[in-house]
Design an enzyme around this catalytic site. Structure first.
Site, mmCIF file in Angstrom:
data_model
loop_
_atom_site.group_PDB
_atom_site.id
_atom_site.type_symbol
_atom_site.label_atom_id
_atom_site.label_comp_id
_atom_site.label_asym_id
_atom_site.label_seq_id
_atom_site.Cartn_x
_atom_site.Cartn_y
_atom_site.Cartn_z
ATOM 1 N N TYR A 64 33.235 31.091 43.622
ATOM 2 C CA TYR A 64 33.846 32.299 43.189
ATOM 3 C C TYR A 64 33.086 33.445 43.382
ATOM 4 O O TYR A 64 31.650 33.532 43.166
ATOM 5 C CB TYR A 64 34.253 31.914 41.684
ATOM 6 C CG TYR A 64 35.485 31.215 41.461
ATOM 7 C CD1 TYR A 64 36.108 30.576 42.651
ATOM 8 C CD2 TYR A 64 35.832 31.091 39.886
ATOM 9 C CE1 TYR A 64 37.230 29.667 42.141
ATOM 10 C CE2 TYR A 64 37.054 30.117 39.928
ATOM 11 C CZ TYR A 64 37.759 29.570 40.775
ATOM 12 O OH TYR A 64 38.719 28.650 40.664
ATOM 13 N N SER A 219 46.711 30.107 38.616
ATOM 14 C CA SER A 219 47.721 31.071 39.232
ATOM 15 C C SER A 219 49.067 31.033 38.286
ATOM 16 O O SER A 219 50.018 30.721 38.987
ATOM 17 C CB SER A 219 47.894 30.994 40.631
ATOM 18 O OG SER A 219 46.848 31.328 41.395
ATOM 19 N N GLY A 222 51.597 32.988 39.443
ATOM 20 C CA GLY A 222 51.658 33.259 41.007
ATOM 21 C C GLY A 222 50.602 34.219 41.644
ATOM 22 O O GLY A 222 51.009 34.698 42.794
ATOM 23 N N GLY A 223 49.510 34.342 40.955
ATOM 24 C CA GLY A 223 48.402 35.109 41.435
ATOM 25 C C GLY A 223 48.787 36.446 41.432
ATOM 26 O O GLY A 223 48.249 37.347 42.227
ATOM 27 N N LEU A 226 54.235 37.270 40.866
ATOM 28 C CA LEU A 226 55.613 37.365 40.061
ATOM 29 C C LEU A 226 55.720 38.806 39.731
ATOM 30 O O LEU A 226 57.021 39.138 39.472
ATOM 31 C CB LEU A 226 55.284 36.740 38.651
ATOM 32 C CG LEU A 226 55.843 35.282 38.628
ATOM 33 C CD1 LEU A 226 55.396 34.646 37.046
ATOM 34 C CD2 LEU A 226 57.471 35.408 38.469
ATOM 35 N N SER A 273 43.127 37.599 34.772
ATOM 36 C CA SER A 273 42.822 39.143 34.588
ATOM 37 C C SER A 273 41.537 39.342 34.028
ATOM 38 O O SER A 273 41.190 38.589 33.117
ATOM 39 C CB SER A 273 44.025 39.817 34.109
ATOM 40 O OG SER A 273 43.911 41.183 33.761
ATOM 41 N N GLY A 274 40.766 40.444 34.293
ATOM 42 C CA GLY A 274 39.594 41.144 33.469
ATOM 43 C C GLY A 274 40.168 41.871 32.470
ATOM 44 O O GLY A 274 39.468 42.511 31.753
HETATM 45 N N1 LIG Z 1 41.230 25.108 40.817
HETATM 46 C C1 LIG Z 1 41.676 25.970 41.874
HETATM 47 O O1 LIG Z 1 41.815 25.558 43.048
HETATM 48 C C2 LIG Z 1 41.849 27.255 41.604
HETATM 49 C C3 LIG Z 1 42.596 28.218 42.612
HETATM 50 C C4 LIG Z 1 42.718 29.654 42.261
HETATM 51 C C5 LIG Z 1 42.492 29.977 40.733
HETATM 52 N N2 LIG Z 1 41.829 29.341 40.043
HETATM 53 C C6 LIG Z 1 41.559 29.691 38.433
HETATM 54 O O2 LIG Z 1 42.712 30.138 38.053
HETATM 55 C C7 LIG Z 1 42.433 31.711 37.409
HETATM 56 C C8 LIG Z 1 43.654 32.083 37.418
HETATM 57 O O3 LIG Z 1 44.350 32.340 38.763
HETATM 58 P P1 LIG Z 1 45.054 33.682 39.282
HETATM 59 O O4 LIG Z 1 43.803 34.834 39.097
HETATM 60 O O5 LIG Z 1 45.588 33.383 40.518
HETATM 61 O O6 LIG Z 1 46.073 33.919 38.091
HETATM 62 P P2 LIG Z 1 47.406 34.669 37.822
HETATM 63 O O7 LIG Z 1 47.331 34.963 36.394
HETATM 64 O O8 LIG Z 1 48.400 33.955 38.334
HETATM 65 O O9 LIG Z 1 47.086 36.171 38.606
HETATM 66 C C9 LIG Z 1 46.348 37.004 38.227
HETATM 67 C C10 LIG Z 1 46.794 38.358 38.885
HETATM 68 O O10 LIG Z 1 47.946 38.742 38.249
HETATM 69 C C11 LIG Z 1 47.600 40.143 38.064
HETATM 70 N N3 LIG Z 1 48.376 40.307 36.860
HETATM 71 C C12 LIG Z 1 48.258 39.651 35.518
HETATM 72 N N4 LIG Z 1 49.012 40.025 34.491
HETATM 73 C C13 LIG Z 1 49.663 41.121 35.131
HETATM 74 C C14 LIG Z 1 50.697 42.179 34.766
HETATM 75 N N5 LIG Z 1 51.086 42.133 33.364
HETATM 76 N N6 LIG Z 1 51.019 43.015 35.391
HETATM 77 C C15 LIG Z 1 50.708 43.150 36.935
HETATM 78 N N7 LIG Z 1 49.704 42.105 37.176
HETATM 79 C C16 LIG Z 1 49.247 41.264 36.420
HETATM 80 C C17 LIG Z 1 46.440 40.074 37.509
HETATM 81 O O11 LIG Z 1 46.001 41.489 38.124
HETATM 82 P P3 LIG Z 1 45.044 42.430 37.107
HETATM 83 O O12 LIG Z 1 43.607 41.845 37.375
HETATM 84 O O13 LIG Z 1 45.314 43.880 37.626
HETATM 85 O O14 LIG Z 1 45.414 42.223 35.710
HETATM 86 C C18 LIG Z 1 45.521 39.330 38.908
HETATM 87 O O15 LIG Z 1 45.576 39.987 40.221
HETATM 88 C C19 LIG Z 1 41.469 32.027 38.352
HETATM 89 O O16 LIG Z 1 40.661 33.001 37.594
HETATM 90 C C20 LIG Z 1 40.506 30.729 38.526
HETATM 91 O O17 LIG Z 1 39.648 30.650 37.454
HETATM 92 C C21 LIG Z 1 41.639 27.949 40.269
#
Ligand SMILES: NC(=O)c1ccc[n+]([C@@H]2O[C@H](COP(=O)([O-])OP(=O)(O)OC[C@H]3O[C@@H](n4cnc5c(N)ncnc54)[C@H](OP(=O)(O)O)[C@@H]3O)[C@@H](O)[C@H]2O)c1
Length: 308
Positions: A64, A219, A222-223, A226, A273-274
């Site tokens: 990461y 995700s 959906g990253g 959505l 998210s952070g």
């Molecule tokens: N095992 C694997 O292969 C794999 C692959 C990918 C990820 N992961 C893990 O899964 C975790 C989560 O994945 P992900 O980051 O893709 O999760 P996600 O929750 O689907 O997407 C996060 C994104 O959504 C945005 N978001 C969240 N809440 C929001 C809201 N209310 N309005 C608008 N945007 C919003 C965030 O933006 P903001 O930052 O602005 O809130 C961020 O850019 C990663 O951190 C990692 O630990 C694992």
């Protein structure tokens, strides 16, 4: 609109398998941490705010942030060593990225040899400034993986106390069960959301439910697509989730997290998210369940058709 979480909001806990590893019901994903541009104190504050919410589990991978995120998190733990015993650390290994930090990598590839698994786990410990990982996952199935060799490497890491529990990520049901027969696995971390429903239909979740082992879900939003995708399907899905959220008086993302956690295989979602508000919204999703009609409305919108 900013979300004000209820003062008594508290994340429940979950055992991934009976008598096994316990995690918080929502796990804080750290993949994007390098993009958050936080100072060490801000990283400490985020970890402390998560703990205050009951979100004690943090998901990492060696790769990461281009092999940088574990080190950023480790700096926070070095600044506040007492935090380590209050959290669970998850990391992953098995992908070798092309990176200036790894000039010896000539091509992006997988490596699930025992030597690499052990070396990668030991490097994660150094980066995270800890003496143990609570959970180590093989990041992706490797065409050259040898289940016996992986089980042996896991066994060796457990014996030395460097890693307490083991799992996999992005494995098929058959791959999961093959390794789980050799060494008890804690989870399979897979992509799942209303925009990616495959694990519900390709036996991944059914197999996990049968073994009573909880999958982890990456995700879940959906990253972020959505919220942002202009795809007709995603736009319709957004409208449906919003209608339900408004009607039941819950935040949009809480409805999505509730939809995921309602599955009987007990998926454990990772946030991405952070922002502590976004993590609180996920936790709120653990506090209610959807009516069956509403659950199926989201499924219909996600697939674009009724169930047969
Ligand atoms: N095992 C694997 O292969 C794999 C692959 C990918 C990820 N992961 C893990 O899964 C975790 C989560 O994945 P992900 O980051 O893709 O999760 P996600 O929750 O689907 O997407 C996060 C994104 O959504 C945005 N978001 C969240 N809440 C929001 C809201 N209310 N309005 C608008 N945007 C919003 C965030 O933006 P903001 O930052 O602005 O809130 C961020 O850019 C990663 O951190 C990692 O630990 C694992």
């Amino acid at each position: 609109m900013t979300y004000t979480p209820p003062a008594d909001l508290s994340c429940p806990r979950i055992a991934t398998r009976a008598g096994g590893l316990e995690l918080s019901r929502i796990v804080a994903g750290m993949w994007r941490m390098a993009e958050w541009n936080m100072s060490v104190e801000q990283r400490v504050a985020l970890i402390e705010q998560c703990i205050a919410l009951g979100v004690t589990s943090f998901d990492h991978a060696d790769i990461y942030g281009g092999y940088g995120v574990e080190g950023l998190f480790g700096e926070a733990l070095r600044a506040r060593p007492a935090l380590r015993d209050r959290i669970e650390l998850v990391s992953k290994c098995g992908i070798k990225l092309l990176s200036s930090k790894r000039p010896q990598h000539a091509i992006q590839h997988y490596d699930t040899t025992a030597a690499h698994i052990v070396a990668s786990a030991e490097e994660s410990l150094r980066q995270l400034h800890t003496d143990r990982l609570d959970l180590l996952l093989i990041h992706r199935p490797d065409p050259l993986m040898d289940f016996d060799e992986i089980a042996e490497a896991f066994g060796a890491l457990r014996k030395t106390g460097k890693v307490l529990h083991f799992g996999v990520s992005n494995f098929s049901r058959h791959q999961f069960e093959s390794l789980n027969r050799r060494i008890a696995l804690a989870t399979n971390q897979v992509e799942f959301s209303p925009l990616c429903t495959a694990p519900m239909f390709d036996q991944t979740f059914d197999g996990m439910q049968d073994l009573a082992i909880a999958p982890m879900v990456w995700s879940p939003l959906g990253g972020g697509r959505l919220f942002t995708s202009n795809d007709t399907n995603a736009e319709n899905l957004r409208l449906v989730v919003k209608e339900i959220a408004d009607r039941i008086g819950q935040p949009f993302a809480s409805v999505v997290f509730a939809w995921i956690m309602q599955l009987p295989s007990r998926p454990i979602p990772l946030t991405g998210s952070g922002r502590i508000e976004a993590i609180a919204v996920a936790v709120a999703g653990a506090g209610f369940t959807l009516e069956r009609n509403d659950w199926f409305r989201i499924l219909r919108a996600s697939r674009g058709h009724e169930v047969a």
